[in-house]
Each structure stands twice: as structure tokens, then as C-alpha cells.
Design a protein around this motif. Structure first.
Motif, PDB file in Angstrom:
ATOM      1  N   GLU A  56       0.816  -1.219   0.000  1.00  0.00           N
ATOM      2  CA  GLU A  56       0.000   0.000   0.000  1.00  0.00           C
ATOM      3  C   GLU A  56       0.850   1.269   0.000  1.00  0.00           C
ATOM      4  N   LEU A  57       2.147   1.168   0.342  1.00  0.00           N
ATOM      5  CA  LEU A  57       3.022   2.342   0.381  1.00  0.00           C
ATOM      6  C   LEU A  57       3.771   2.598  -0.925  1.00  0.00           C
ATOM      7  N   TRP A  80       0.689   8.530   5.279  1.00  0.00           N
ATOM      8  CA  TRP A  80       1.669   7.606   4.699  1.00  0.00           C
ATOM      9  C   TRP A  80       2.996   7.702   5.447  1.00  0.00           C
ATOM     10  N   ASN A  82       3.311   8.122   8.685  1.00  0.00           N
ATOM     11  CA  ASN A  82       3.149   7.264   9.866  1.00  0.00           C
ATOM     12  C   ASN A  82       3.225   5.795   9.502  1.00  0.00           C
ATOM     13  N   ARG A  83       2.586   5.429   8.415  1.00  0.00           N
ATOM     14  CA  ARG A  83       2.629   4.017   8.001  1.00  0.00           C
ATOM     15  C   ARG A  83       4.048   3.590   7.642  1.00  0.00           C
ATOM     16  N   SER A  87       6.765   0.751   9.374  1.00  0.00           N
ATOM     17  CA  SER A  87       7.402  -0.302   8.577  1.00  0.00           C
ATOM     18  C   SER A  87       8.911  -0.130   8.506  1.00  0.00           C
TER      19      SER A  87
END
Length: 156
Positions: A56-57, A80, A82-83, A87
Motif C-alpha cells: 500500500e506504500l 503515509w 506514519n505508516r 514499517s
């Protein structure tokens, strides 16, 4: 005086032409080549690290640089960022596996979104859930009925 030139023959020496050089080859041999070499190297590193990004990134994050022992990524929004921070460990591990001595990941939010790579832009859109299709159909019918009623009142 003799009509001969210094090469011992009666005709002038022939010049051999070198093939034209590629602009990139010339640039890479000049003193200005260091930034070009670094950009090319960063591009290769970015391709290697893109496999470590969660699916998703991929469309929202780009590898930008290495500052000391820190990987730097650009993202197109705070969500994005933060996501991507969540990761970080697998990305750092992937960087270490390709020989980079890194220990941290820095994420910066870009002001202007960057273009999607061709492979991402060509993905099929996810299917619309049945409940959304039904709601849209109902709204279309309501709008059509309201428009018919508005036209019939204008006719009278």
C-alpha cells in the motif's frame, strides 16, 4: 626544395575521425560527475529497497537519499509518513542486506505529490462494493425523479 611533406609521401596525412562520444559518457568523465554518479547510485538503491515497502506504500513513498547512517524517504501525506515509520524495521533490514550501513529511517512529507510509476498507475481499480452500487443507483433514480417533477411543474 622538395614537394614531399615531412611524412615522406606526396599527399597530406589523413586524419582519422573518432566516433562522437555520448553526452552521458563525457559528463561521467568530467569533474562534475560526482553528483551524477551519486544520483545513479541512489536510483539503483531505491529500486532495491522498493521491494521492502509494504504494497500500500509503493504508490505513496519514494526513496530520496542516505544522510549519514539514515535512509530518507519522501511521502505524499502525513498518513503515509506514519505508516512508513511503522514499517521502518523491515526497510532498514533490507538496506543492510544490500550492504548499506544504516540504522535509522527519516520520513519527510513532500509538498507536491510525485508522479506514479507506470506500473502503479495501470493497476485496475478495486471493485465497488454492492452496497455502494445500490446507494449510487438509488441516488440516480431520486435525482432523475426530482428533475422530471421540476420539468413537469415548469410546463404548467
Amino acid at each position: 626544395m622538395s614537394s614531399r611533406n615531412s611524412f615522406g609521401s606526396g599527399s597530406p596525412p589523413r586524419r582519422t575521425r573518432k566516433p562522437p562520444r555520448n553526452v552521458v559518457d563525457v559528463a561521467m568523465q568530467s569533474a562534475l560527475a560526482d553528483p551524477l554518479r551519486r544520483a545513479a547510485w541512489l536510483g539503483k538503491v531505491g529500486l532495491q529497497l522498493s521491494t521492502a515497502l509494504p504494497r500500500e506504500l509503493v504508490a505513496h513513498a519514494r526513496f530520496a537519499n542516505i544522510e549519514g547512517r539514515t535512509l530518507v524517504y519522501l511521502v505524499d501525506g502525513p498518513v503515509w509518513a506514519n505508516r512508513l515509520r511503522l514499517s521502518a524495521e523491515p526497510i532498514i533490514a533490507s538496506a543492510r542486506s544490500v550492504g548499506l550501513d544504516v540504522e535509522a529511517l527519516k520520513v519527510r512529507v513532500a509538498r507536491n505529490p510525485f508522479p506514479l510509476p507506470p506500473s502503479v498507475g495501470n493497476r485496475a481499480q478495486p471493485p465497488v462494493p454492492a452496497t455502494e452500487r445500490t446507494a449510487l443507483r438509488t441516488i440516480r433514480h431520486l435525482l432523475a425523479d426530482a428533475q422530471k417533477r421540476g420539468q413537469s411543474s415548469d410546463d404548467s
